[in-house]
Structure formats: structure tokens, C-alpha cells
Scaffold this motif. Structure first.
Motif, PDB file in Angstrom:
ATOM      1  N   GLY A   3       0.957  -1.323   0.136  1.00 27.73           N
ATOM      2  CA  GLY A   3       0.044   0.153  -0.168  1.00 27.73           C
ATOM      3  C   GLY A   3       0.883   1.221  -0.031  1.00 27.73           C
ATOM      4  O   GLY A   3       2.187   1.136   0.340  1.00 27.73           O
ATOM      5  N   SER A   4       0.353   2.395  -0.185  1.00 25.08           N
ATOM      6  CA  SER A   4       1.199   3.823  -0.281  1.00 25.08           C
ATOM      7  C   SER A   4       0.352   4.757   0.660  1.00 25.08           C
ATOM      8  O   SER A   4       1.063   5.768   0.876  1.00 25.08           O
ATOM      9  N   ASP A   5      -0.679   4.381   1.134  1.00 28.15           N
ATOM     10  CA  ASP A   5      -1.290   5.485   1.986  1.00 28.15           C
ATOM     11  C   ASP A   5      -0.715   5.435   3.403  1.00 28.15           C
ATOM     12  O   ASP A   5      -0.330   4.071   3.547  1.00 28.15           O
ATOM     13  N   ASP A   6      -0.737   6.210   4.309  1.00 27.85           N
ATOM     14  CA  ASP A   6      -0.179   6.354   5.577  1.00 27.85           C
ATOM     15  C   ASP A   6      -1.066   5.805   6.387  1.00 27.85           C
ATOM     16  O   ASP A   6      -2.291   5.582   6.218  1.00 27.85           O
ATOM     17  N   PHE A   7      -0.466   4.795   7.292  1.00 32.48           N
ATOM     18  CA  PHE A   7      -1.236   4.188   8.183  1.00 32.48           C
ATOM     19  C   PHE A   7      -1.210   5.024   9.663  1.00 32.48           C
ATOM     20  O   PHE A   7      -0.010   4.766  10.215  1.00 32.48           O
ATOM     21  N   ASN A   8      -1.900   5.867  10.177  1.00 37.81           N
ATOM     22  CA  ASN A   8      -1.490   6.772  11.291  1.00 37.81           C
ATOM     23  C   ASN A   8      -1.905   5.933  12.484  1.00 37.81           C
ATOM     24  O   ASN A   8      -2.881   5.147  12.838  1.00 37.81           O
ATOM     25  N   VAL A   9      -0.627   5.938  13.519  1.00 40.27           N
ATOM     26  CA  VAL A   9      -0.875   5.163  14.678  1.00 40.27           C
ATOM     27  C   VAL A   9      -0.734   6.178  15.901  1.00 40.27           C
ATOM     28  O   VAL A   9       0.232   7.063  15.758  1.00 40.27           O
ATOM     29  N   VAL A  10      -1.382   6.021  16.941  1.00 34.44           N
ATOM     30  CA  VAL A  10      -1.192   6.688  18.214  1.00 34.44           C
ATOM     31  C   VAL A  10      -0.571   5.663  19.226  1.00 34.44           C
ATOM     32  O   VAL A  10      -1.187   4.631  19.550  1.00 34.44           O
ATOM     33  N   PHE A  11       0.500   5.866  20.023  1.00 30.13           N
ATOM     34  CA  PHE A  11       1.133   5.103  20.966  1.00 30.13           C
ATOM     35  C   PHE A  11       0.735   5.930  22.420  1.00 30.13           C
ATOM     36  O   PHE A  11       1.147   7.060  22.392  1.00 30.13           O
ATOM     37  N   VAL A  12      -0.017   5.276  23.333  1.00 28.71           N
ATOM     38  CA  VAL A  12      -0.037   5.823  24.416  1.00 28.71           C
ATOM     39  C   VAL A  12       0.941   4.936  25.463  1.00 28.71           C
ATOM     40  O   VAL A  12       0.461   3.717  25.825  1.00 28.71           O
ATOM     41  N   GLY A  13       1.801   5.697  25.871  1.00 29.92           N
ATOM     42  CA  GLY A  13       2.476   5.051  26.658  1.00 29.92           C
ATOM     43  C   GLY A  13       3.971   4.962  26.273  1.00 29.92           C
ATOM     44  O   GLY A  13       4.101   4.627  25.102  1.00 29.92           O
ATOM     45  N   ALA A  14       4.898   5.563  26.953  1.00 25.48           N
ATOM     46  CA  ALA A  14       6.613   5.548  26.164  1.00 25.48           C
ATOM     47  C   ALA A  14       7.297   4.657  27.147  1.00 25.48           C
ATOM     48  O   ALA A  14       8.628   4.659  27.045  1.00 25.48           O
ATOM     49  N   GLY A  15       6.955   3.511  27.636  1.00 19.92           N
ATOM     50  CA  GLY A  15       7.610   2.711  28.215  1.00 19.92           C
ATOM     51  C   GLY A  15       8.134   1.515  27.742  1.00 19.92           C
ATOM     52  O   GLY A  15       8.155   1.488  26.380  1.00 19.92           O
ATOM     53  N   ASN A  16       8.608   0.566  28.515  1.00 15.97           N
ATOM     54  CA  ASN A  16       9.238  -0.644  27.916  1.00 15.97           C
ATOM     55  C   ASN A  16       8.327  -1.427  27.011  1.00 15.97           C
ATOM     56  O   ASN A  16       8.942  -1.952  26.143  1.00 15.97           O
ATOM     57  N   ILE A  17       7.213  -1.765  27.384  1.00 14.53           N
ATOM     58  CA  ILE A  17       6.400  -2.728  26.504  1.00 14.53           C
ATOM     59  C   ILE A  17       6.047  -1.745  25.212  1.00 14.53           C
ATOM     60  O   ILE A  17       6.144  -2.718  24.322  1.00 14.53           O
TER      61      ILE A  17
END
Length: 440
Positions: free
Chosen positions: A44-58
Motif C-alpha cells: 500500500g501507499s497510503d499512510d497508516f496513522n498510529v497513536v502510541f499511548v505510553g512510552a515505556g518498556n512495553i
């Protein structure tokens, strides 16, 4: 009423119309679980937007284990991945991990990422082009799984981003027992909104586990018993909250949940009223540990964790489940095994977290067949299947499936709480008979 199942007699009001789970749960052909290094990123060529909630180890990995969701998303989506926001109240930590990503070959996924303290901050400052297709939640469980403000992250996501897929880490909560019913309400909201939602019980995605399911299904077996044992290397656990039941809810709820979930995955629904358990506590002679990495004296005595928890229960179909969690090993390596028995068959999974080995005994042969899975990555498989479901790219609806729904995860959470409460009841009963019980 007498003809109803034990789990229904407990109170069907908290169970949704979709709650009649059986032991034959969704499964994936194990041949479809391909190692990450054998897979090309999704087209695919379209962007797949993602939000990450949490900046820890997991979310970003550590030396303590194989978890690292960002790494799996990067591999699955390739240049399509665009992390539009990283949400964590610890702004400095979030900024630091983001900088590392921007200094690497995956910079295209993170060069536009903005850091926010809260989901509300992101919503207020979001550009329309940044609307996510998936929100990945890796926050501590104390901030979710509830209807209470501040601990209602799922509700916030449903409100601000209706229809946007969610991935929620396990356990779904570590709140008080009397809030379990709120988890079922959240599950119903997610189901009623037709939101794609996966919960991070990654052991269900092990190739060995799916091979076990395949053996059971192909031979039309009925599970008679599940036996799970989880022995952790406590010396390497230096997180004070883990040792404090008031914060982590205890090792069965926070850590042993994976094996309780596997038990339900194979055995079916548990008659919660049948759960009985005993524990070895910190103040008993056999419970004294020599290499605890934290100062346990700073934890209130009533909040110190048990050293051993052993539970037994009945499944709704009559089968018997058994789970033992042990805080005893030193060093770094855990020792974990999971067994399933059916007529003529034994299936034993050993060391599922690192190098899974499956031992299979079948009718007509007293010897076990040994199957090793050296290159399996269930973390990647759960991410891969989630994205395939979101993209709806498979013509075969059985090809890509989410193996742990939110409601399913709440039931596992309910079982772990039932085990903890059963140990507390048995401890109280025992202390009544032993007035001279050892105390600190």
C-alpha cells in the motif's frame, strides 16, 4: 434456573448476549504464523496513522524481555507507518525514546510525531490529517479498565475516536475487585460500537499454542484438565510496585494472568464460585526470601505479595483447572509450563516466553513427540493479525483473527481476582486455627 450453567447462575446480568464462550475459541492455522524476518511489510501507499499511548518498556523495549510493540509495527507497516502522537505524562522520557527513533532508519515513521501528556491534549491539538487508524495502549493497567475519571482510557478513546481500532495491553486493569463489573460494561460498549479491539495476551498467538488447538479441533477432543505452573525469577524483579499488592494487585493478577488466560483459552469458561486457592505468605517460615531486589520493609505488611499461590477450579463443562504461581527462583530465567489433557492425549508446552517446546503424546504411543519453535514471535503475530483485520485484506475470514477480545480479557481478569480472593479467605480461615502464627 436449575437448568442454567453455573456461570449463568452466578448472575447473568453482567454477561452480554455474546458471552456464551465455549472452549473452541477462535484459532489460526499455525502454518500462517510466519516469523517476522520471513515477512515483507504490508503493501500500500497510503499512510497508516498510529497513536502510541505510553512510552515505556512495553512500547519501546528494554533488556528485561522481548516486548517492543513499536518494533513490530515498524516491520509490519514499513514506510506506511506514521506515529502521529506519543502520549505519556513523562514528557522527558517520551521525548528521549522519540529522539532515538528519529536517529535511526525508521525516522520516516517518527519525524512528524508530537508528544502529549494526555489523550485530551492530543485531541485538542490534532490536525484532521492526523486522525489515527489504530491506538496502541501500553500504559500501566491502573489507568484503564474502569468507568472512573482518570482510569477510563478506553471510554476516552471510544468518545474521541469512534470506530478507531484499539490494542490494549494486559491485564485490562488492576483496580479493586468491585470494579470488575465496569470492565464488562466497557466490553459491551466496545462490542456494540463494532470497534476492532485486541488485548495483548500474546501467548495465544504462539505457534505451539495454535498447534495445540489444531490437535484438539482436528481430533474433536474435549479438554479434561489444564495444569499451569509459573515460577518467576524474583531476584531480577526490581520494580517496587510489583511487590506491593495495593499497586500491582498481586503477582497472579499482574503476571500470572497470561497462564490463567491460556487456561481459559483451552478449558472454556470457569465456574467462578468453584475457585479454591491457598497461598504461602511472606510472614510464614517457608516464605522468607533471601535476594529480594527491593526493600520490602517499606511496603505495608498487608500489601506484601504471596510467595506461592495454588488454585483449582471447575470449568463449566466439568473439566478441572489448576494454576500455581511461584516466587522462588533467583537469577533471570523463569520456569513456566502449561499442560492440557484430553482422552488419549497430553499436550505440554514448556518455556513459552523464550524458546517454546511442545511435547505431544497421542493414543497408541506411550512416547512423547517433541516439537521445537526456535524462531516464533507471538508479539509480531498479534500485531500482524490486528493490522490485517483493520485493513480487511484477507479474502478468507479465518486467515486473520483477533484471538483475545476485550470481553474475553475481562473474564481472565475476573478469574485472577477470584484466585486472589480465594487465597485471602483460606489464609484467614487458617490463621483462626493457628493463633501462634508467625508474624514479622
Amino acid at each position: 434456573m436449575a437448568n442454567r450453567r453455573p456461570s449463568e447462575r452466578r448472575g447473568s446480568s453482567r454477561r452480554s448476549s455474546t458471552a456464551q464462550f465455549e472452549s473452541r475459541r477462535p484459532s489460526i492455522d499455525p502454518s500462517r504464523l510466519v516469523p517476522m524476518d520471513k515477512v515483507s511489510h504490508i503493501g500500500g501507499s497510503d499512510d497508516f496513522n498510529v497513536v502510541f499511548v505510553g512510552a515505556g518498556n512495553i512500547m519501546f523495549g528494554s533488556d528485561e524481555g522481548p516486548w517492543n510493540h513499536s518494533f513490530r509495527f515498524e516491520h509490519k507497516l514499513g514506510p506506511r507507518l506514521k506515529v502521529v502522537a506519543l502520549i505519556d505524562p513523562a514528557i522527558e522520557r517520551a521525548t528521549a525514546v522519540l529522539q532515538k527513533k528519529c536517529d535511526s532508519f525508521v525516522v520516516s515513521a517518527y519525524q512528524g510525531t508530537r508528544v502529549f501528556k494526555t489523550l485530551d491534549d492530543f485531541v485538542r491539538n490534532m490536525n484532521p490529517r492526523d486522525k489515527p487508524r489504530a491506538i496502541i495502549v501500553g500504559t500501566p493497567p491502573m489507568y484503564r479498565g474502569s468507568l472512573k475519571p482518570g482510569r477510563d482510557l478506553e471510554l476516552q478513546i471510544l468518545q474521541h475516536f469512534p470506530g478507531v481500532a484499539m490494542f490494549i495491553e494486559k491485564p485490562i486493569a488492576t483496580g479493586p475487585e468491585d470494579e470488575i463489573h465496569e470492565g464488562f460494561k466497557i466490553a459491551k460498549m466496545i462490542s456494540d460500537s463494532h470497534t476492532v479491539c485486541s488485548v495483548g495476551y500474546m501467548l495465544r498467538y504462539l505457534k505451539a499454542v495454535q498447534m495445540m488447538k489444531q490437535i484438539i479441533d482436528e481430533n474433536n477432543l474435549t479438554v479434561m484438565s489444564t495444569i499451569a505452573r509459573y515460577a518467576c525469577a524474583y531476584e531480577s524483579i526490581a520494580k517496587p510496585d510489583w511487590w506491593d499488592k495495593s499497586k500491582s494487585a498481586g503477582p497472579v493478577i499482574e503476571q500470572g494472568t497470561h497462564f490463567c488466560d491460556l487456561s481459559r483459552y483451552f478449558g472454556g469458561e470457569v465456574d467462578i464460585d468453584s475457585v479454591h486457592a491457598h497461598s504461602l505468605e511472606w510472614d510464614e517460615n517457608a516464605g522468607r526470601l533471601s535476594k529480594i531486589a527491593v526493600d520490602e520493609s517499606k511496603i505495608a505488611p498487608e500489601n506484601r505479595i504471596p510467595r506461592v499461590t495454588s488454585a483449582v477450579w471447575k470449568y463449566d463443562n466439568g473439566a478441572v483447572g489448576n494454576f500455581t504461581h511461584i516466587v522462588a527462583l533467583q537469577g533471570h530465567n523463569y520456569s513456566c509450563e502449561f499442560e492440557v489433557y484430553a482422552d488419549g492425549y497430553s499436550l505440554k508446552l514448556v518455556n513459552p516466553y523464550v524458546q517454546p517446546v511442545l511435547y505431544v503424546r497421542k493414543p497408541g504411543d506411550d512416547n512423547e513427540t517433541t516439537i521445537r519453535f526456535a524462531d516464533d514471535d507471538p508479539f509480531f503475530s498479534e500485531v500482524s493479525n490486528l493490522i490485517d483485520v483493520i485493513e480487511d485484506i484477507e479474502e478468507d475470514p479465518e486467515a486473520s483473527q483477533i484471538l483475545s477480545s476485550y470481553e474475553d480479557a475481562v473474564r481472565t481478569y475476573e478469574l485472577t481476582w477470584a484466585i486472589r480472593k480465594a487465597t485471602e479467605r483460606s489464609r484467614v480461615a487458617r490463621l483462626k486455627t493457628i493463633p501462634e502464627a508467625v508474624t514479622e
